[in-house]
Design a protein around this motif. Sequence first.
Motif, PDB file in Angstrom:
ATOM      1  N   HIS A   2       0.730  -1.196   0.133  1.00 55.66           N
ATOM      2  CA  HIS A   2      -0.114  -0.307  -0.386  1.00 55.66           C
ATOM      3  C   HIS A   2       1.047   1.218  -0.174  1.00 55.66           C
ATOM      4  O   HIS A   2       1.073   2.079   0.847  1.00 55.66           O
ATOM      5  CB  HIS A   2      -0.880   0.006   1.515  1.00 55.66           C
ATOM      6  N   PRO A   3       1.264   1.587  -0.950  1.00 55.73           N
ATOM      7  CA  PRO A   3       2.067   2.769  -0.984  1.00 55.73           C
ATOM      8  C   PRO A   3       1.520   3.987  -1.199  1.00 55.73           C
ATOM      9  O   PRO A   3       0.835   4.255  -1.877  1.00 55.73           O
ATOM     10  CB  PRO A   3       3.301   2.436  -2.071  1.00 55.73           C
ATOM     11  N   GLY A   4       2.216   4.895  -0.711  1.00 52.77           N
ATOM     12  CA  GLY A   4       2.007   6.064  -0.078  1.00 52.77           C
ATOM     13  C   GLY A   4       2.728   7.372  -0.830  1.00 52.77           C
ATOM     14  O   GLY A   4       4.137   7.283  -1.662  1.00 52.77           O
ATOM     15  N   ASP A   5       2.635   8.366  -0.236  1.00 49.72           N
ATOM     16  CA  ASP A   5       3.391   9.720  -0.882  1.00 49.72           C
ATOM     17  C   ASP A   5       4.132  10.130   0.224  1.00 49.72           C
ATOM     18  O   ASP A   5       4.415  11.453   1.021  1.00 49.72           O
ATOM     19  CB  ASP A   5       2.398  10.881  -1.156  1.00 49.72           C
ATOM     20  N   ASP A   6       5.252   9.081   0.287  1.00 51.19           N
ATOM     21  CA  ASP A   6       5.664   9.240   1.604  1.00 51.19           C
ATOM     22  C   ASP A   6       7.543   8.729   1.311  1.00 51.19           C
ATOM     23  O   ASP A   6       7.743   7.496   1.050  1.00 51.19           O
ATOM     24  CB  ASP A   6       4.864   8.428   3.512  1.00 51.19           C
ATOM     25  N   LEU A   7       8.012   8.484   2.495  1.00 49.02           N
ATOM     26  CA  LEU A   7       9.865   8.440   2.490  1.00 49.02           C
ATOM     27  C   LEU A   7       9.694   7.007   2.350  1.00 49.02           C
ATOM     28  O   LEU A   7      10.453   6.303   2.067  1.00 49.02           O
ATOM     29  CB  LEU A   7      10.157   9.377   3.217  1.00 49.02           C
ATOM     30  N   LEU A   8       9.059   6.505   3.337  1.00 44.18           N
ATOM     31  CA  LEU A   8       8.700   4.751   3.451  1.00 44.18           C
ATOM     32  C   LEU A   8       8.667   4.259   1.852  1.00 44.18           C
ATOM     33  O   LEU A   8       9.044   3.245   2.288  1.00 44.18           O
ATOM     34  CB  LEU A   8       8.543   4.362   5.271  1.00 44.18           C
ATOM     35  N   SER A   9       7.815   5.177   1.480  1.00 45.92           N
ATOM     36  CA  SER A   9       7.168   3.806   0.452  1.00 45.92           C
ATOM     37  C   SER A   9       8.529   4.055  -1.007  1.00 45.92           C
ATOM     38  O   SER A   9       8.573   3.532  -1.741  1.00 45.92           O
ATOM     39  CB  SER A   9       6.034   5.262   0.068  1.00 45.92           C
ATOM     40  N   ALA A  10       8.959   5.277  -0.614  1.00 44.19           N
ATOM     41  CA  ALA A  10       9.852   5.683  -1.580  1.00 44.19           C
ATOM     42  C   ALA A  10      10.944   4.085  -1.516  1.00 44.19           C
ATOM     43  O   ALA A  10      11.269   3.717  -2.283  1.00 44.19           O
ATOM     44  CB  ALA A  10      10.945   6.857  -1.660  1.00 44.19           C
ATOM     45  N   LEU A  11      11.380   3.904  -0.190  1.00 44.49           N
ATOM     46  CA  LEU A  11      12.754   3.364   0.294  1.00 44.49           C
ATOM     47  C   LEU A  11      12.322   1.986  -0.300  1.00 44.49           C
ATOM     48  O   LEU A  11      13.104   1.445  -0.446  1.00 44.49           O
ATOM     49  CB  LEU A  11      12.865   3.196   2.123  1.00 44.49           C
ATOM     50  N   ALA A  12      10.660   1.443   0.275  1.00 46.13           N
ATOM     51  CA  ALA A  12      10.461   0.329   0.091  1.00 46.13           C
ATOM     52  C   ALA A  12      11.000  -0.035  -1.473  1.00 46.13           C
ATOM     53  O   ALA A  12      10.332  -0.831  -2.016  1.00 46.13           O
ATOM     54  CB  ALA A  12       9.124   0.239   0.203  1.00 46.13           C
ATOM     55  N   GLY A  13      10.384   0.853  -2.505  1.00 44.72           N
ATOM     56  CA  GLY A  13      10.271   0.655  -3.728  1.00 44.72           C
ATOM     57  C   GLY A  13      11.851   0.581  -4.502  1.00 44.72           C
ATOM     58  O   GLY A  13      12.200   0.178  -5.243  1.00 44.72           O
ATOM     59  N   ALA A  14      13.132   1.149  -3.486  1.00 46.87           N
ATOM     60  CA  ALA A  14      14.317   0.359  -3.587  1.00 46.87           C
ATOM     61  C   ALA A  14      14.666  -0.996  -4.535  1.00 46.87           C
ATOM     62  O   ALA A  14      14.417  -1.448  -3.023  1.00 46.87           O
ATOM     63  CB  ALA A  14      15.261   1.570  -2.695  1.00 46.87           C
ATOM     64  N   ASP A  15      15.315  -0.495  -5.447  1.00 46.19           N
ATOM     65  CA  ASP A  15      16.387  -1.771  -4.864  1.00 46.19           C
ATOM     66  C   ASP A  15      17.751  -2.643  -5.469  1.00 46.19           C
ATOM     67  O   ASP A  15      17.960  -3.836  -5.620  1.00 46.19           O
ATOM     68  CB  ASP A  15      15.889  -2.097  -6.894  1.00 46.19           C
ATOM     69  N   ASP A  16      18.078  -1.834  -5.124  1.00 45.41           N
ATOM     70  CA  ASP A  16      19.298  -1.501  -4.421  1.00 45.41           C
ATOM     71  C   ASP A  16      20.501  -1.484  -3.156  1.00 45.41           C
ATOM     72  O   ASP A  16      20.952  -1.546  -2.318  1.00 45.41           O
ATOM     73  CB  ASP A  16      20.322  -0.649  -5.104  1.00 45.41           C
ATOM     74  N   LEU A  17      18.982  -1.898  -2.549  1.00 42.59           N
ATOM     75  CA  LEU A  17      18.932  -1.574  -0.785  1.00 42.59           C
ATOM     76  C   LEU A  17      18.823  -2.898  -0.093  1.00 42.59           C
ATOM     77  O   LEU A  17      17.812  -3.859  -0.629  1.00 42.59           O
ATOM     78  CB  LEU A  17      18.911  -0.331   0.731  1.00 42.59           C
ATOM     79  N   THR A  18      18.717  -3.832   0.855  1.00 39.61           N
ATOM     80  CA  THR A  18      18.958  -4.858   1.641  1.00 39.61           C
ATOM     81  C   THR A  18      17.410  -4.685   2.167  1.00 39.61           C
ATOM     82  O   THR A  18      17.219  -3.610   2.924  1.00 39.61           O
ATOM     83  CB  THR A  18      19.478  -5.801   2.038  1.00 39.61           C
ATOM     84  N   GLU A  19      16.806  -5.591   2.574  1.00 31.91           N
ATOM     85  CA  GLU A  19      15.588  -6.034   3.939  1.00 31.91           C
ATOM     86  C   GLU A  19      16.178  -4.231   4.910  1.00 31.91           C
ATOM     87  O   GLU A  19      15.525  -3.930   5.570  1.00 31.91           O
ATOM     88  CB  GLU A  19      14.899  -6.911   3.864  1.00 31.91           C
ATOM     89  N   ASP A  20      17.681  -5.265   5.210  1.00 31.70           N
ATOM     90  CA  ASP A  20      17.679  -5.558   6.641  1.00 31.70           C
ATOM     91  C   ASP A  20      18.058  -3.534   6.085  1.00 31.70           C
ATOM     92  O   ASP A  20      17.988  -2.566   7.432  1.00 31.70           O
ATOM     93  CB  ASP A  20      19.294  -5.826   7.041  1.00 31.70           C
ATOM     94  N   GLU A  21      19.150  -3.182   4.974  1.00 28.92           N
ATOM     95  CA  GLU A  21      18.932  -1.389   5.095  1.00 28.92           C
ATOM     96  C   GLU A  21      17.860  -0.641   4.612  1.00 28.92           C
ATOM     97  O   GLU A  21      18.157   0.040   5.592  1.00 28.92           O
ATOM     98  CB  GLU A  21      20.178  -1.962   3.522  1.00 28.92           C
TER      99      GLU A  21
END
Length: 261
Positions: free
Chosen positions: A184-203
């Motif tokens: 459930h993405p939104g217009d927020d920073l966590l949604s942007a982070l969640a969409g990053a494909d070059d960071l691990t889950e822990d990162e």
Amino acid sequence: LGGVEPGEPVREYRYPDRHRGWLVTGYAEARAVLSDVRFGSRAEGKRVPVHRPGAEPFIGRPAPPGWFIDLDPPDHTRFRRLLAGWFTMRRAERLRPRIERITEEHLDAVEAMPHPVDLVETFAFPVPLLAVCELLGVPYTSRDMLRRHSSALFSLESTAADGAAAMEELTELFRTLIAHKRRHPGDDLLSALAGADDLTEDELAGAGVLLLTAGHETVASMFSLGILTLLETPERRLALRDDTAGVVEELLRHLSVLHLG
């Protein structure tokens, strides 16, 4: 601080854990150190100048995943590239109306309370915590847990076990939040982070913890110490009416709001 006298801008310093380092107090010398690529931000080389058992799991060893303030390029660059656009003047202006409402609501609540009022608990902590939750997209219903564990990370009274447990609890919360934002993405920073494909889950989770804690603990300290300074110096309080920006800039320069650096 280790017997430093005026005219001695660089002096050997022994940390509470007996580590030997250098204390740099001169302006020119500090600028030289901070701009020299031979010095870095990696956690392995850091020590804290006060005895703080709660920091023991994190100091002098590799940074937890996602704690980009403890990294140097090119590792730091991956996070900077992803996050820089969220900390612009334009983004701040978009948040301004909501933050102004949060501030006004808390000021009204403080005014209505029986006096004296604990300013830290009623204003200095909840206002920046609400603001950073707004930026990140974190539900404010988690505020009590967020405040408790965040305080454990930075408190001088925390044990090593307290610090490690707080980090794990916050990291687990952000793992859950990141997973939710993917669905459930939104217009927020966590949604942007969640969409990053070059960071691990822990990162991703660790970066969320860092942004939350650093984003409100420092501001809460600034509010509290800044207001105390103004209360103790009436002439500065009067100057605030005529030169708000100038007084705020001077408070930011004068006050040390991070007691661990």
